[in-house]
Design an enzyme around this catalytic site. Sequence first.
Site, PDB file in Angstrom:
ATOM      1  N   ILE A  31       0.830  -1.207   0.000  1.00  0.00           N
ATOM      2  CA  ILE A  31       0.000   0.000   0.000  1.00  0.00           C
ATOM      3  C   ILE A  31       0.861   1.253   0.000  1.00  0.00           C
ATOM      4  O   ILE A  31       0.534   2.257  -0.642  1.00  0.00           O
ATOM      5  CB  ILE A  31      -0.992   0.002   1.192  1.00  0.00           C
ATOM      6  CG1 ILE A  31      -1.878   1.259   1.145  1.00  0.00           C
ATOM      7  CG2 ILE A  31      -0.271  -0.091   2.515  1.00  0.00           C
ATOM      8  CD1 ILE A  31      -2.635   1.453  -0.131  1.00  0.00           C
TER       9      ILE A  31
ATOM     10  N   ASP B 177      -7.652  -2.565   4.632  1.00  0.00           N
ATOM     11  CA  ASP B 177      -7.844  -3.464   5.772  1.00  0.00           C
ATOM     12  C   ASP B 177      -6.570  -4.238   6.069  1.00  0.00           C
ATOM     13  O   ASP B 177      -5.730  -4.439   5.198  1.00  0.00           O
ATOM     14  CB  ASP B 177      -8.950  -4.477   5.466  1.00  0.00           C
ATOM     15  CG  ASP B 177      -8.521  -5.478   4.405  1.00  0.00           C
ATOM     16  OD1 ASP B 177      -8.038  -6.576   4.759  1.00  0.00           O
ATOM     17  OD2 ASP B 177      -8.628  -5.159   3.204  1.00  0.00           O
TER      18      ASP B 177
ATOM     19  N   GLY C 277      -5.296  -6.801  -0.516  1.00  0.00           N
ATOM     20  CA  GLY C 277      -5.952  -5.964   0.482  1.00  0.00           C
ATOM     21  C   GLY C 277      -5.101  -4.738   0.786  1.00  0.00           C
ATOM     22  O   GLY C 277      -4.430  -4.202  -0.094  1.00  0.00           O
ATOM     23  N   GLU C 278      -5.140  -4.290   2.035  1.00  0.00           N
ATOM     24  CA  GLU C 278      -4.363  -3.141   2.513  1.00  0.00           C
ATOM     25  C   GLU C 278      -4.846  -1.803   1.948  1.00  0.00           C
ATOM     26  O   GLU C 278      -4.410  -0.750   2.378  1.00  0.00           O
ATOM     27  CB  GLU C 278      -2.865  -3.275   2.179  1.00  0.00           C
ATOM     28  CG  GLU C 278      -2.195  -4.497   2.735  1.00  0.00           C
ATOM     29  CD  GLU C 278      -0.724  -4.586   2.351  1.00  0.00           C
ATOM     30  OE1 GLU C 278      -0.203  -3.621   1.731  1.00  0.00           O
ATOM     31  OE2 GLU C 278      -0.086  -5.605   2.657  1.00  0.00           O
ATOM     32  N   GLY C 279      -5.717  -1.832   0.927  1.00  0.00           N
ATOM     33  CA  GLY C 279      -6.080  -0.611   0.229  1.00  0.00           C
ATOM     34  C   GLY C 279      -5.327  -0.439  -1.075  1.00  0.00           C
ATOM     35  O   GLY C 279      -5.398   0.614  -1.713  1.00  0.00           O
TER      36      GLY C 279
END
Length: 364
Positions: free
Chosen positions: A104, A183, A325-327
């Site tokens: 991210i 997330d 994930g992570e954005g």
Amino acid sequence: MKNSSGLSFLDATFRSIYPQDFEYRQRAEEHLNQLTMPHWALGDLMDLAVDLAGMTRSLQPPVARKKVVVMVGDHGVAAEGVSLFPAEVTTQMVYNFIRGGAGINALAGRSQTEVCVVDVGARDSFDELVETGRIVAKKIGHGTANIAHGPAMSRTHAVMAVEAGIEIANDLAATTDVFGTGDMGIGNTTPSTAIAAVFTGEKVSELTGRGTGIDDAGLLKKIAVIERALQINRPDPKDGIDVLAKVGGFEIGAIAGLILGAAAHRKPVVVDGFISTAGAMIACSLEPFVRDFLVCAHCSVEPAHKVLLSKLQCRPLLELNLRLGEGTGAALAMHLVDAAVAILTEVATFSEAGVSDSSRSVQK
């Protein structure tokens, strides 16, 4: 908690959420129809430009100040072996975010997007990081309970998780034009799949994916765990807070709250991947108008993600087989948000370019 008008914090937020502004959508469409290109030649980007105009009530939507908010929470169900990685990785990744060494961080930097990390339910504490302002503390609990044996959390804690996300949106709204969701929480594809099963009615076996990369045996175990969680907890699809409390996660609830809070401030929300979309599903179940402020970044490889996007009637901007994930997907999609605004504000119209009406009609 109620305000001076007697409304709860959640109800007061819901009352601030309205659909996109029809007049600005119409004005944006009229402008885009005048551009020096064949009709709607840039397709989904032009649709996004109209959405951004309707969301922000502006023909020059502000998008310069971007933030991806990474909500962190651990999950008791990780003890069932539903993930390839142990719960300790959640903590390790938080420190990696702060060091700037995660996916991210790299992608957000390229799109000039800030990363804000919020602890709403990690198993471990991050006192030093909180005290030095490197992460935000909104901790509801030290991880959820194991949904294979009972509810993830109490109803009160579910409300608190959503409220925490709204508070973050309220705190950041003055310095943020576009929000992105992110997330971190080992095992969180399991509660997200349970949420998808509740709201879509599809079979768990058809919704469950491999998450961090589990093998066939692990996949069968994961399916069985989710089916057991649904049978034991019996979440009510007509009650988003009940679903969140029984089979959700603290970070999923906070993502839902962030989306609600952003919509109340008329800020676009770029929704990342599967976990974030589960949060968006919770948010929309609580206040359907929030759907008008969603920009769905991508469709991941998780089977349930595509089904949830369909349920939300949200077409993803990208399909890159992402599953981090992570954005990260939200950070990638921020480039497209910039592009959509550039089309709306920087491309010349036929009249500005000196193109005749007859030439325009031929191009169209």
